[in-house]
Write a protein that holds these residues in place. Structure first.
Motif, PDB file in Angstrom:
ATOM      1  N   LEU A 148      -6.352  19.955  -8.013  1.00 36.72           N
ATOM      2  CA  LEU A 148      -4.440  19.454  -7.918  1.00 36.72           C
ATOM      3  C   LEU A 148      -3.946  18.510  -6.982  1.00 36.72           C
ATOM      4  CD1 LEU A 148      -1.476  20.332  -8.589  1.00 36.72           C
ATOM      5  CD2 LEU A 148      -1.454  22.459  -6.876  1.00 36.72           C
ATOM      6  N   LEU A 149      -4.595  18.607  -5.818  1.00 40.16           N
ATOM      7  CA  LEU A 149      -3.801  17.513  -4.851  1.00 40.16           C
ATOM      8  C   LEU A 149      -4.394  16.249  -5.267  1.00 40.16           C
ATOM      9  CD1 LEU A 149      -4.020  19.582  -1.405  1.00 40.16           C
ATOM     10  CD2 LEU A 149      -2.045  19.458  -2.360  1.00 40.16           C
ATOM     11  N   ILE A 150      -5.876  15.820  -5.247  1.00 34.75           N
ATOM     12  CA  ILE A 150      -5.974  14.835  -5.884  1.00 34.75           C
ATOM     13  C   ILE A 150      -5.430  13.633  -6.792  1.00 34.75           C
ATOM     14  CG2 ILE A 150      -7.865  12.826  -6.238  1.00 34.75           C
ATOM     15  CD1 ILE A 150      -9.504  14.707  -4.024  1.00 34.75           C
ATOM     16  N   GLY A 151      -5.349  15.354  -7.957  1.00 32.87           N
ATOM     17  CA  GLY A 151      -4.101  14.436  -8.895  1.00 32.87           C
ATOM     18  C   GLY A 151      -3.252  14.692  -9.116  1.00 32.87           C
ATOM     19  N   PHE A 164       0.985  -1.017   0.224  1.00 32.71           N
ATOM     20  CA  PHE A 164       0.094  -0.072  -0.025  1.00 32.71           C
ATOM     21  C   PHE A 164       0.620   1.703   0.185  1.00 32.71           C
ATOM     22  CE2 PHE A 164       0.273  -1.561   4.570  1.00 32.71           C
ATOM     23  CZ  PHE A 164       0.902  -0.683   5.033  1.00 32.71           C
ATOM     24  N   GLN A 165       0.066   2.517  -0.205  1.00 35.38           N
ATOM     25  CA  GLN A 165       0.676   3.578  -0.276  1.00 35.38           C
ATOM     26  C   GLN A 165       0.033   5.060   0.329  1.00 35.38           C
ATOM     27  OE1 GLN A 165       1.854   4.084  -4.343  1.00 35.38           O
ATOM     28  NE2 GLN A 165       3.273   4.942  -3.907  1.00 35.38           N
ATOM     29  N   THR A 166       0.900   6.121   1.061  1.00 38.59           N
ATOM     30  CA  THR A 166      -0.525   6.577   1.911  1.00 38.59           C
ATOM     31  C   THR A 166       0.191   7.927   1.139  1.00 38.59           C
ATOM     32  OG1 THR A 166      -0.239   5.504   3.875  1.00 38.59           O
ATOM     33  CG2 THR A 166      -0.887   7.933   4.070  1.00 38.59           C
ATOM     34  N   PHE A 167      -1.231   8.870   1.035  1.00 36.02           N
ATOM     35  CA  PHE A 167      -0.502  10.339   0.749  1.00 36.02           C
ATOM     36  C   PHE A 167      -1.193  11.316   2.199  1.00 36.02           C
ATOM     37  CE2 PHE A 167      -1.167   7.383  -3.053  1.00 36.02           C
ATOM     38  CZ  PHE A 167       0.255   7.838  -3.770  1.00 36.02           C
ATOM     39  N   THR A 168      -0.918  12.435   2.311  1.00 37.83           N
ATOM     40  CA  THR A 168      -1.362  13.087   3.267  1.00 37.83           C
ATOM     41  C   THR A 168      -2.660  14.226   2.406  1.00 37.83           C
ATOM     42  OG1 THR A 168       0.512  14.457   3.111  1.00 37.83           O
ATOM     43  CG2 THR A 168       1.008  12.899   4.734  1.00 37.83           C
ATOM     44  N   THR A 169      -3.192  13.559   1.788  1.00 37.18           N
ATOM     45  CA  THR A 169      -3.768  14.842   0.286  1.00 37.18           C
ATOM     46  C   THR A 169      -4.904  15.654   1.504  1.00 37.18           C
ATOM     47  OG1 THR A 169      -3.236  12.794  -1.209  1.00 37.18           O
ATOM     48  CG2 THR A 169      -5.513  14.814  -1.513  1.00 37.18           C
ATOM     49  N   GLY A 170      -6.212  14.829   2.072  1.00 37.30           N
ATOM     50  CA  GLY A 170      -6.409  15.172   2.373  1.00 37.30           C
ATOM     51  C   GLY A 170      -6.548  15.965   4.256  1.00 37.30           C
ATOM     52  N   GLU A 171      -4.856  16.180   4.374  1.00 43.25           N
ATOM     53  CA  GLU A 171      -4.260  17.039   5.694  1.00 43.25           C
ATOM     54  C   GLU A 171      -4.015  17.967   4.946  1.00 43.25           C
ATOM     55  OE1 GLU A 171      -0.723  16.504   8.602  1.00 43.25           O
ATOM     56  OE2 GLU A 171      -1.089  14.462   7.688  1.00 43.25           O
TER      57      GLU A 171
END
Length: 307
Positions: free
Chosen positions: A238-241, A166-173
């Motif tokens: 931009l962040l989600i992309g 898995f991979q984590t992205f701090t997109t929401g933060e």
């Protein structure tokens, strides 16, 4: 007062405290949600806050079995539980809970998170809470890519009840920080627009550096290329992309994904999937189904171990 033995599942994460009480027949009896994250500075003594809440939940259900997932089992939680290592099958995870006993003697079984590539600092990653959503999903037996959007968005690869990586992205933060603590926070006050969101997604496909692209949002607004109405949507896109671009670069573009999370988050990510040409299915497994499956699987495996 209710007398039947029921299960209370607790998920205390970075943004909210949630709890659900499910009866032995798998029916949701009560649901609680408090907008208090486990790192909320307003909670000075999280142990006392947590234990007092447990006493309230137990008032009408004296025979409750307490199970917990999420950051409650982290170093910043109530008890720092050991991680299971990926790849991790459900049989390992569901029987590896650790007990926490409150001051009044109530026992809460806290399920561990999962760590990936612990020996490689360039690849190491962790999840706490999302593994529960995956293992109890209607699609848990499939070979799939799950996306769990949220404060920390997760891309999770699975194979027949096994989380492989898995991979984590701090997109929401990051999005929350942009809206509250950045140079565009006083400008990005409108609702997310489709035009703005698509603009941000398009920016992400050509972006070389996220920090540069974030500033470009401000520059585009002042230069007249981006309206104030579309600014918030552009920041989201931009962040989600950027998340999608990096996930695809790391593992290739999946033909399809399964989205797990709140309805609004999943709808937003489904729009991003459409942009990238990825078929998206929203997981509609109910919390009652999830808790019932967890209880049944855990009971069956523990009985097998003890026999």
């Amino acid at each position: 007062m209710k007398t039947s033995k029921s299960t209370c599942l607790i998920d205390w994460g970075s943004s909210n405290f949630r709890a659900w009480i499910v009866n032995p027949d798998g029916r949701l009896m009560e649901e609680y949600e408090y907008p208090v994250g486990i790192l909320d500075p307003a909670v000075k003594d999280k142990t006392s806050w947590f234990e007092s809440l447990i006493e309230e939940l137990n008032f009408d259900y004296p025979n409750l079995e307490f199970l917990a997932v999420g950051m409650i089992g982290s170093a910043t939680g109530i008890k720092n539980t050991q991680y299971s290592s990926a790849p991790c099958r459900i049989e390992e995870w569901v029987t590896k809970s650790e007990s926490y006993v409150t001051a009044t003697g109530r026992t809460i079984e806290i399920f561990t998170g999962i760590i990936s590539s612990p020996d490689n600092p360039a690849l190491v990653d962790v999840i706490r809470g999302e593994e529960f959503q995956i293992y109890t999903s209607n699609y848990a037996d499939s070979n799939s890519v799950f996306i769990c959007p949220g404060t920390h968005s997760k891309w999770i690869n699975t194979s027949n009840f096994e989380i492989t990586n898995f991979q984590t992205f701090t997109t929401g933060e990051l999005f929350q920080s942009l809206l509250t603590k950045s140079s565009i926070s006083q400008l990005a006050t409108n609702e997310i627009t489709e035009n703005g969101f698509l603009h941000g997604l398009a920016m992400a496909t050509t972006s070389k550096a996220l920090t540069n692209s974030i500033f470009k949002l401000r520059a585009q607004y002042f230069s007249g290329y981006l309206s104030v109405e579309d600014l918030k949507g552009a920041a989201s896109g931009l962040l989600i992309g950027t998340e999608f671009t990096h996930a695809i670069q790391a593992n290739g573009k999946p033909e399809s994904v399964i989205l797990v999370g709140s309805k609004s988050n999943c709808e937003t990510y489904r729009n991003a999937c459409d942009f990238y040409g990825i078929r998206a299915v929203i997981d509609e497994t109910t919390i009652a189904q999830r808790v019932a499956r967890l209880v049944e699987k855990r009971s069956r495996l523990i009985e097998r171990i003890n026999s």
